[in-house]
Scaffold this motif. Sequence first.
Motif, short mmCIF file in Angstrom:
data_model
loop_
_atom_site.label_atom_id
_atom_site.label_comp_id
_atom_site.label_asym_id
_atom_site.label_seq_id
_atom_site.Cartn_x
_atom_site.Cartn_y
_atom_site.Cartn_z
N MET A 39 26.35 -0.89 7.12
CA MET A 39 25.68 -0.15 8.19
C MET A 39 25.02 1.11 7.64
O MET A 39 24.01 1.58 8.16
CB MET A 39 26.67 0.19 9.30
N SER A 40 25.59 1.68 6.56
CA SER A 40 25.07 2.94 6.05
C SER A 40 23.81 2.77 5.22
O SER A 40 23.23 3.76 4.80
CB SER A 40 26.14 3.64 5.22
N SER A 41 23.41 1.53 4.96
CA SER A 41 22.19 1.30 4.18
C SER A 41 20.99 1.88 4.91
O SER A 41 20.78 1.62 6.10
CB SER A 41 21.99 -0.21 3.96
N GLY A 42 20.18 2.69 4.18
CA GLY A 42 19.02 3.31 4.81
C GLY A 42 19.30 4.69 5.37
O GLY A 42 18.35 5.37 5.79
N TRP A 43 20.56 5.13 5.38
CA TRP A 43 20.84 6.48 5.85
C TRP A 43 20.42 7.48 4.78
O TRP A 43 20.53 7.24 3.57
CB TRP A 43 22.33 6.64 6.14
N THR A 44 19.93 8.63 5.20
CA THR A 44 19.41 9.64 4.27
C THR A 44 20.51 10.21 3.40
O THR A 44 21.60 10.55 3.89
CB THR A 44 18.73 10.77 5.06
N THR A 45 20.21 10.33 2.11
CA THR A 45 21.15 10.91 1.14
C THR A 45 20.59 12.25 0.63
O THR A 45 19.40 12.55 0.83
CB THR A 45 21.34 9.97 -0.06
N PRO A 46 21.40 13.05 -0.05
CA PRO A 46 20.87 14.27 -0.66
C PRO A 46 19.72 13.99 -1.63
O PRO A 46 18.79 14.80 -1.74
CB PRO A 46 22.10 14.85 -1.39
N ASP A 47 19.76 12.86 -2.33
CA ASP A 47 18.66 12.52 -3.22
C ASP A 47 17.37 12.26 -2.45
O ASP A 47 16.28 12.59 -2.92
CB ASP A 47 19.01 11.28 -4.04
N ASP A 48 17.48 11.68 -1.26
CA ASP A 48 16.30 11.46 -0.43
C ASP A 48 15.69 12.80 0.00
O ASP A 48 14.46 12.94 0.05
CB ASP A 48 16.66 10.65 0.83
N ILE A 49 16.54 13.75 0.31
CA ILE A 49 16.04 15.09 0.69
C ILE A 49 15.31 15.71 -0.48
O ILE A 49 14.21 16.26 -0.34
CB ILE A 49 17.22 15.98 1.14
N ALA A 50 15.90 15.61 -1.67
CA ALA A 50 15.25 16.16 -2.86
C ALA A 50 13.91 15.48 -3.13
O ALA A 50 12.95 16.13 -3.53
CB ALA A 50 16.18 16.01 -4.07
N ALA A 51 13.83 14.16 -2.90
CA ALA A 51 12.58 13.43 -3.14
C ALA A 51 11.47 13.94 -2.24
O ALA A 51 10.30 14.02 -2.66
CB ALA A 51 12.81 11.94 -2.93
N LYS A 52 11.79 14.27 -1.01
CA LYS A 52 10.78 14.81 -0.09
C LYS A 52 10.25 16.15 -0.59
O LYS A 52 9.05 16.43 -0.55
CB LYS A 52 11.38 14.99 1.31
N VAL A 53 11.14 16.98 -1.10
CA VAL A 53 10.74 18.30 -1.58
C VAL A 53 9.99 18.18 -2.91
O VAL A 53 9.05 18.93 -3.18
CB VAL A 53 11.97 19.21 -1.73
N ARG A 54 10.37 17.20 -3.71
CA ARG A 54 9.75 17.05 -5.03
C ARG A 54 8.25 16.76 -4.93
O ARG A 54 7.50 17.09 -5.84
CB ARG A 54 10.45 15.94 -5.82
N ARG A 55 7.82 16.18 -3.86
CA ARG A 55 6.39 15.92 -3.70
C ARG A 55 5.59 17.23 -3.77
O ARG A 55 4.52 17.28 -4.37
CB ARG A 55 6.12 15.22 -2.36
N ARG A 56 6.13 18.26 -3.17
CA ARG A 56 5.43 19.55 -3.20
C ARG A 56 5.59 20.26 -4.53
O ARG A 56 4.77 21.10 -4.89
CB ARG A 56 5.93 20.44 -2.05
N TRP A 57 6.62 19.89 -5.27
CA TRP A 57 6.74 20.39 -6.65
C TRP A 57 5.73 19.68 -7.54
O TRP A 57 5.01 20.30 -8.32
CB TRP A 57 8.16 20.15 -7.17
N ASP A 58 5.67 18.36 -7.42
CA ASP A 58 4.79 17.57 -8.28
C ASP A 58 3.31 17.92 -8.10
O ASP A 58 2.54 17.87 -9.06
CB ASP A 58 4.99 16.07 -8.03
N ASP A 59 2.88 18.23 -6.88
CA ASP A 59 1.47 18.56 -6.68
C ASP A 59 1.16 20.04 -6.97
O ASP A 59 0.02 20.48 -6.83
CB ASP A 59 0.99 18.19 -5.27
N GLY A 60 2.17 20.77 -7.40
CA GLY A 60 1.97 22.15 -7.81
C GLY A 60 1.97 23.16 -6.69
O GLY A 60 1.92 24.38 -6.95
N SER A 61 2.05 22.70 -5.44
CA SER A 61 1.91 23.64 -4.32
C SER A 61 3.09 24.61 -4.24
O SER A 61 2.92 25.78 -3.86
CB SER A 61 1.75 22.89 -3.00
N LEU A 62 4.29 24.16 -4.61
CA LEU A 62 5.43 25.08 -4.57
C LEU A 62 5.26 26.22 -5.56
O LEU A 62 5.46 27.39 -5.22
CB LEU A 62 6.73 24.32 -4.87
N LEU A 63 4.86 25.89 -6.79
CA LEU A 63 4.69 26.93 -7.80
C LEU A 63 3.49 27.82 -7.50
O LEU A 63 3.54 29.03 -7.74
CB LEU A 63 4.55 26.30 -9.18
#
Length: 319
Positions: free
Chosen positions: A1-25
Amino acid sequence: MSSGWTTPDDIAAKVRRRWDDGSLLRGYANGDPFDPIEVPLRGPKPSQVGDDIAAVRQWVADLDAGRRNDGRYTLQWQSIGGRQIGRNRLPVRAVVSSPGQAWLLLGVTSLVRRFDELLALARQHPQVRAWIIDHPHDALGLGADMPQLIAAYVWLDSHRQSNRYLREISAPGVDTKFAERHRPVLAAMLGVSSTALGFLADLGLRPKPRLVRLRPAPSLGLPAALTELAARPDELARLEIDPQRALIVENEISYLSVNVPEHGVAIWGKGFEVDHVGRLPWLARADVQYLGRHRHPRVCHIGPPTGVAAADTLGVDGP
């Protein structure tokens, strides 16, 4: 049942998009207010909680541990009713509300520290600093080369329109190969063309002399011992000869082996050199032909009275 539930790694992946495109820096370097990053959480529906209470508790525990006492993100909770899971609440959203949280979540604290060092190095050079902010990951990738890049930038910027050779660069730790290897970056910092010739021309530096090679017919009156000449285009233009025919050959071996026209010259056009050849004034009076790189090479007649104007277009093969 827990398959597909958000994990801490999923949260980091969402934030990493803004790191990868340089907008955070970029925002961090510019001192912009941090725009909180909200990540909706996928979890059990209220009706599913009672089906596997142990899985739900583990999911909540993992998300709670992942926030590291709010050092990486905070959780927003929602009451769901019932008494089966602690305080009757489930996390519904993770929020990263500061750069510090983002750095810890992504594990990039050391990279940000290095980025700060690069900005400090460029503090006295606004154009370099602007490039670093616009290209943060490229700047980080340059690593230990940045001090030399800044030194090269300073030398080049201070020697605009000096008509010096790039080989004369005397910036600490910088040689010609370094400047040429990093030409695209230096060009962006200096606001000039990144092409080899455009870079030098825009900075007012002297390009390495180009030589045009030609084989003259003995009847042109040049010293008989000279079967081939190689000279700078401007000097060749002052040569006092009056050939009746000129054969411009793109391929070097063909140029070396072709028969020189009677009372004429054979010239190695070398593709990109054709424009230089077309500026030779004594070609205006000659019958000019071009031998291109066809599978079965053929001569394309450009004869008079087209002269220099025709020679300027010799890079395009005829029918």
